[in-house]
Write a protein that holds these residues in place. Structure first.
Motif, PDB file in Angstrom:
ATOM      1  N   GLU A  36      88.551  52.831 -74.459  1.00  0.00           N
ATOM      2  CA  GLU A  36      87.320  53.998 -74.319  1.00  0.00           C
ATOM      3  C   GLU A  36      86.206  53.566 -73.619  1.00  0.00           C
ATOM      4  O   GLU A  36      85.686  54.288 -72.847  1.00  0.00           O
ATOM      5  N   GLY A  37      85.896  52.344 -73.469  1.00  0.00           N
ATOM      6  CA  GLY A  37      84.621  51.888 -72.775  1.00  0.00           C
ATOM      7  C   GLY A  37      84.770  52.276 -71.411  1.00  0.00           C
ATOM      8  O   GLY A  37      85.718  52.241 -70.479  1.00  0.00           O
ATOM      9  N   ARG A  38      83.549  52.947 -70.876  1.00  0.00           N
ATOM     10  CA  ARG A  38      83.291  53.287 -69.463  1.00  0.00           C
ATOM     11  C   ARG A  38      82.360  52.427 -68.594  1.00  0.00           C
ATOM     12  O   ARG A  38      81.373  52.060 -69.135  1.00  0.00           O
ATOM     13  N   TYR A  39      82.558  52.211 -67.396  1.00  0.00           N
ATOM     14  CA  TYR A  39      81.457  51.537 -66.583  1.00  0.00           C
ATOM     15  C   TYR A  39      81.171  52.221 -65.359  1.00  0.00           C
ATOM     16  O   TYR A  39      82.024  52.959 -64.893  1.00  0.00           O
ATOM     17  N   VAL A  40      79.885  52.174 -64.986  1.00  0.00           N
ATOM     18  CA  VAL A  40      79.521  52.890 -63.908  1.00  0.00           C
ATOM     19  C   VAL A  40      79.527  51.757 -62.671  1.00  0.00           C
ATOM     20  O   VAL A  40      79.174  50.731 -63.239  1.00  0.00           O
ATOM     21  N   ILE A  41      80.028  52.020 -61.659  1.00  0.00           N
ATOM     22  CA  ILE A  41      80.311  51.041 -60.735  1.00  0.00           C
ATOM     23  C   ILE A  41      79.356  51.450 -59.453  1.00  0.00           C
ATOM     24  O   ILE A  41      79.483  52.501 -58.956  1.00  0.00           O
ATOM     25  N   VAL A  42      78.388  50.632 -59.205  1.00  0.00           N
ATOM     26  CA  VAL A  42      77.387  51.069 -57.949  1.00  0.00           C
ATOM     27  C   VAL A  42      77.469  49.989 -56.963  1.00  0.00           C
ATOM     28  O   VAL A  42      77.295  48.564 -57.316  1.00  0.00           O
ATOM     29  N   ASP A  43      77.391  50.321 -55.687  1.00  0.00           N
ATOM     30  CA  ASP A  43      77.186  49.185 -54.514  1.00  0.00           C
ATOM     31  C   ASP A  43      75.829  49.791 -54.054  1.00  0.00           C
ATOM     32  O   ASP A  43      75.444  50.907 -53.797  1.00  0.00           O
ATOM     33  N   ILE A  44      75.127  48.646 -53.999  1.00  0.00           N
ATOM     34  CA  ILE A  44      73.560  48.775 -53.313  1.00  0.00           C
ATOM     35  C   ILE A  44      73.494  47.933 -52.310  1.00  0.00           C
ATOM     36  O   ILE A  44      74.168  46.841 -52.118  1.00  0.00           O
ATOM     37  N   SER A  85      74.297  47.365 -73.610  1.00  0.00           N
ATOM     38  CA  SER A  85      75.207  47.417 -72.650  1.00  0.00           C
ATOM     39  C   SER A  85      75.794  46.150 -71.927  1.00  0.00           C
ATOM     40  O   SER A  85      75.059  45.148 -72.469  1.00  0.00           O
ATOM     41  N   THR A  86      76.642  46.068 -71.241  1.00  0.00           N
ATOM     42  CA  THR A  86      77.224  44.964 -70.544  1.00  0.00           C
ATOM     43  C   THR A  86      77.019  45.339 -69.189  1.00  0.00           C
ATOM     44  O   THR A  86      77.587  46.431 -68.517  1.00  0.00           O
ATOM     45  N   ARG A 130      77.420  44.665 -55.684  1.00  0.00           N
ATOM     46  CA  ARG A 130      78.256  45.349 -56.585  1.00  0.00           C
ATOM     47  C   ARG A 130      77.802  45.105 -58.021  1.00  0.00           C
ATOM     48  O   ARG A 130      77.756  44.081 -58.472  1.00  0.00           O
ATOM     49  N   ILE A 131      77.458  46.395 -58.704  1.00  0.00           N
ATOM     50  CA  ILE A 131      76.930  46.201 -59.967  1.00  0.00           C
ATOM     51  C   ILE A 131      77.649  47.209 -60.668  1.00  0.00           C
ATOM     52  O   ILE A 131      77.614  48.283 -60.498  1.00  0.00           O
ATOM     53  N   ASP A 132      78.189  46.627 -62.152  1.00  0.00           N
ATOM     54  CA  ASP A 132      79.018  47.222 -63.159  1.00  0.00           C
ATOM     55  C   ASP A 132      78.113  47.331 -64.201  1.00  0.00           C
ATOM     56  O   ASP A 132      77.958  46.366 -64.844  1.00  0.00           O
ATOM     57  N   TYR A 133      77.964  48.474 -64.960  1.00  0.00           N
ATOM     58  CA  TYR A 133      77.239  48.557 -66.317  1.00  0.00           C
ATOM     59  C   TYR A 133      78.187  49.386 -67.032  1.00  0.00           C
ATOM     60  O   TYR A 133      78.314  50.572 -66.864  1.00  0.00           O
ATOM     61  N   GLN A 134      78.147  49.178 -68.287  1.00  0.00           N
ATOM     62  CA  GLN A 134      78.699  49.891 -69.426  1.00  0.00           C
ATOM     63  C   GLN A 134      77.952  51.129 -70.041  1.00  0.00           C
ATOM     64  O   GLN A 134      76.872  51.112 -70.216  1.00  0.00           O
ATOM     65  N   LEU A 135      78.541  52.019 -69.853  1.00  0.00           N
ATOM     66  CA  LEU A 135      77.951  53.412 -70.731  1.00  0.00           C
ATOM     67  C   LEU A 135      78.020  53.293 -72.367  1.00  0.00           C
ATOM     68  O   LEU A 135      78.793  52.812 -72.658  1.00  0.00           O
ATOM     69  N   ARG A 136      76.815  53.586 -72.870  1.00  0.00           N
ATOM     70  CA  ARG A 136      76.997  54.013 -74.232  1.00  0.00           C
ATOM     71  C   ARG A 136      77.844  54.795 -74.698  1.00  0.00           C
ATOM     72  O   ARG A 136      78.058  56.041 -73.889  1.00  0.00           O
ATOM     73  N   GLY A 163      79.145  57.973 -76.214  1.00  0.00           N
ATOM     74  CA  GLY A 163      78.410  59.514 -76.075  1.00  0.00           C
ATOM     75  C   GLY A 163      77.650  59.765 -74.872  1.00  0.00           C
ATOM     76  O   GLY A 163      77.551  60.867 -74.870  1.00  0.00           O
ATOM     77  N   GLU A 164      77.761  58.779 -74.091  1.00  0.00           N
ATOM     78  CA  GLU A 164      77.137  59.313 -72.680  1.00  0.00           C
ATOM     79  C   GLU A 164      78.027  59.975 -71.717  1.00  0.00           C
ATOM     80  O   GLU A 164      79.089  59.756 -71.963  1.00  0.00           O
ATOM     81  N   ASP A 165      77.292  61.146 -71.264  1.00  0.00           N
ATOM     82  CA  ASP A 165      78.211  61.806 -70.526  1.00  0.00           C
ATOM     83  C   ASP A 165      78.583  61.372 -69.206  1.00  0.00           C
ATOM     84  O   ASP A 165      77.602  60.994 -68.520  1.00  0.00           O
ATOM     85  N   ALA A 166      79.614  61.239 -68.778  1.00  0.00           N
ATOM     86  CA  ALA A 166      80.351  60.637 -67.735  1.00  0.00           C
ATOM     87  C   ALA A 166      79.578  61.367 -66.309  1.00  0.00           C
ATOM     88  O   ALA A 166      79.230  60.508 -65.345  1.00  0.00           O
ATOM     89  N   ASP A 167      79.746  62.633 -66.465  1.00  0.00           N
ATOM     90  CA  ASP A 167      79.302  63.258 -65.068  1.00  0.00           C
ATOM     91  C   ASP A 167      77.726  63.093 -65.133  1.00  0.00           C
ATOM     92  O   ASP A 167      77.093  63.135 -63.899  1.00  0.00           O
ATOM     93  N   GLU A 168      76.834  63.167 -66.277  1.00  0.00           N
ATOM     94  CA  GLU A 168      75.472  62.821 -65.970  1.00  0.00           C
ATOM     95  C   GLU A 168      75.211  61.293 -65.466  1.00  0.00           C
ATOM     96  O   GLU A 168      74.130  61.339 -64.619  1.00  0.00           O
TER      97      GLU A 168
END
Length: 568
Positions: free
Chosen positions: A209-217, A239-240, A252-258, A260-265
């Motif tokens: 169930e855990g979701r991560y946002v992956i971002v390149d900066i 978060s992690t 590359r930065i990956d961080y865990q969503l809490r 109930g957080e809406d993935a689209d937002e």
């Protein structure tokens, strides 16, 4: 003030579609091998086949290499394979090597791990390199083999008719549709595999169930390259966060969503940028930065039960989805490619029974289950699936700073070379060895001196492996026994890729032919070898068998058994 999205410092070349010569809407050629999917795995399969002189058609739906970092960590074992494929230079020149990493719980460092690295090694344990670079360097190598690798861009599979005698692919391109007849198909078309879906096959296992946002900066920084993990950081409580430095000032930065957080937002820049700024502030990074790419990830531990289905072989994400923690995704796919290429090549050339391909499935399914075992443990720690797991993780992190004995539970268990311990191809030891790689294992690396015509050059043991069956013959005088020279000549005359390499304990500059000298004195000891000992390697560098006092008949029988895939 940070700028809005900035383009990557890497620009991919665009490729046009191409429709081959047709007869009544069908490609006029019937192809030996068609590879569906032009990512790292598909390109590695094509290059591996080319090393054996086997032609392939590679079908790719896109018009260029991928966009976004995606896979970013390439292991030592993968680098060994990539070197045999002729693409290593770009990986080493551009990639950022690293040997370990650190983990933090809130503001306290709780783990500093290192991966195996010593003076025996030729290659670093890991390099960071974005997938677009990975694909480009493999593509560069493939384009140099155009006589054997036919790459067809902007070509999608609409359907497949898979039979016992081959397959028919219905293909679509911007310039028209056509059918393609092929003897074999390698499906390396990713986690949403069209081929897998068309054959009605399903991945089985666990989705987390855990979701991560992956971002390149893009960020200029002098910080060293290492794996950084932050648990419950002040910048993103609860978060992690994972951080990897890449080439070209890309991070590359990956961080865990809490929960109930809406993935689209969550993936909207207005929500991503403040979190990243808070993280960079916490890390002490004060330079200007810009976001480049944002996506979202959900961990899966899934696999097909078998990777061979008639004339269709599955590899990479089309065969299995492995959690990113421990960097086993792309690396396991490259291992798949290394395993299938030599077996399929020998089958296509009529040198082996097609039952050899069943061992591909046996070995790689077992490897996937091993990878999933480690990946699942890491995933459950990185993204606890329940209150009980979360409680356990909090306890471990709280204790780790003062109690080193619990730190192993935090270790991400980075990928390492797989031993095919239960492979049906292995020749069981008839002699007792106190040390050395067992049947199914890869070579343990050591420096050697390769001597030819009286001149020596520095090298490593893995330089002696593949793409052929290779007998490492331990000798005292650097001369290959006449019986083994005769065997090598006979096997090569039959079309089989084989070489016998003498490995000597002492330097013998007058020895005929090429031989390797164990100038450190470590190999004989660590391989528990003496003159007369032979380690027989498969074309992928795994040990097929080993003997204290080998005879040519032992080697010939072991290879014949493998080619027939007989377990008698």
């Amino acid at each position: 003030m940070n700028k809005p999205f900035k383009p990557y410092p890497f620009t991919a070349k665009k490729y046009a579609a191409r429709v081959p010569a047709l007869e009544k809407g069908v490609d006029v050629k019937r192809h030996d091998v068609t590879i569906v999917g032009g990512g790292p795995v598909g390109l590695a399969v094509a290059l591996g086949l080319a090393n054996h002189g086997v032609r392939s058609v590679l079908i790719e739906a896109d018009d260029s290499v991928c966009h976004g970092s995606r896979a970013i960590c390439i292991s030592r074992r993968s680098l060994e394979i990539i070197e045999r494929l002729g693409a290593l230079d770009g990986f080493l020149k551009t990639g950022l090597p690293w040997t370990g990493g650190r983990s933090f719980y809130r503001d306290t460092e709780v783990l500093h791990f290192t991966m195996p690295q010593d003076e025996n090694q030729k290659l670093p344990p890991m390099v960071n390199l974005a997938q677009y670079h990975i694909e480009q360097f493999l593509l560069d190598a493939a384009e140099k083999r155009a006589e054997l690798i036919d790459i067809r861009w902007q070509t999608r599979v609409k359907s497949i008719d898979a039979r016992d005698d081959g397959a028919t692919l219905q293909l679509t391109t911007p310039d028209g549709d056509y059918a393609l007849e092929t003897e074999w198909v390698v499906a390396s078309d990713g986690g949403r595999s069209t081929i897998r879906e068309a054959l009605g096959l399903q991945l089985k296992g666990t989705s987390y169930e855990g979701r991560y946002v992956i971002v390149d900066i893009e960020l200029e920084s002098e910080r060293p390259t290492e794996r950084l993990a932050y648990f419950d950081p002040s910048s993103n409580p609860g978060s992690t966060v994972l951080v990897h430095k890449q080439p070209d000032n890309v991070w590359r930065i990956d961080y865990q969503l809490r929960d109930g957080e809406d993935a689209d937002e969550a993936v909207k820049p207005d929500n991503v940028i403040p979190r990243l700024q808070s993280l960079l502030d916490m890390m002490g990074e004060t330079g200007a930065w810009s976001p480049i790419w944002i996506t979202i990830y959900k961990a899966n531990a899934l696999t097909l039960e078998r990777y061979r289905h008639r004339r269709v072989m599955f590899a990479g994400d089309a065969a299995h989805l492995v959690p990113i923690f421990g960097v086993r995704g792309a690396n396991s796919g490259i291992d798949d490619a290394d395993n299938i290429a030599w077996k399929l090549a020998l089958v296509v050339k009529g040198l082996a029974s097609d039952t050899l391909l069943d061992s591909y499935s046996d070995e790689r399914v077992a490897a996937t289950h091993e990878n999933l075992s480690y990946g699942t443990k890491s995933t459950e720690f990185m993204a606890p699936p329940s209150f009980a797991f979360d409680l356990m993780r909090t306890a471990v992190l709280s204790l780790a700073a003062r109690h080193p004995e619990v730190r192993s539970l935090i270790n991400p268990r980075q990928t390492s070379a797989i031993t095919y311990a239960t492979s049906p191809l292995n020749i069981a030891d008839r002699d007792v060895f106190a040390s050395g790689p067992v049947p199914g294992a890869v070579l343990a690396e050591y420096p050697v001196t390769i001597v030819e015509a009286g001149h020596g050059r520095e090298a490593h043991l893995t330089d002696l492996a593949g793409p052929s069956f290779t007998a490492l013959c331990f000798t005292d005088d650097g001369a290959l026994p006449a019986a083994f020279a005769t065997l090598a000549h006979a096997l090569r005359a039959s079309g089989l890729p084989f070489r016998a390499v003498p490995l000597s304990a002492h330097l013998h500059p007058r020895a005929q032919g090429v031989h390797a000298w164990d100038h450190t004195g470590r190999i004989f000891e660590r391989y528990d070898a003496r003159p007369g000992t032979v380690y027989l390697l498969r074309p992928d560098g795994h040990v097929l068998g080993r003997w204290r006092d080998a005879q040519p008949d032992d080697i010939e029988a072991a290879i014949a058994r493998a080619l027939s895939a007989s377990t008698d």
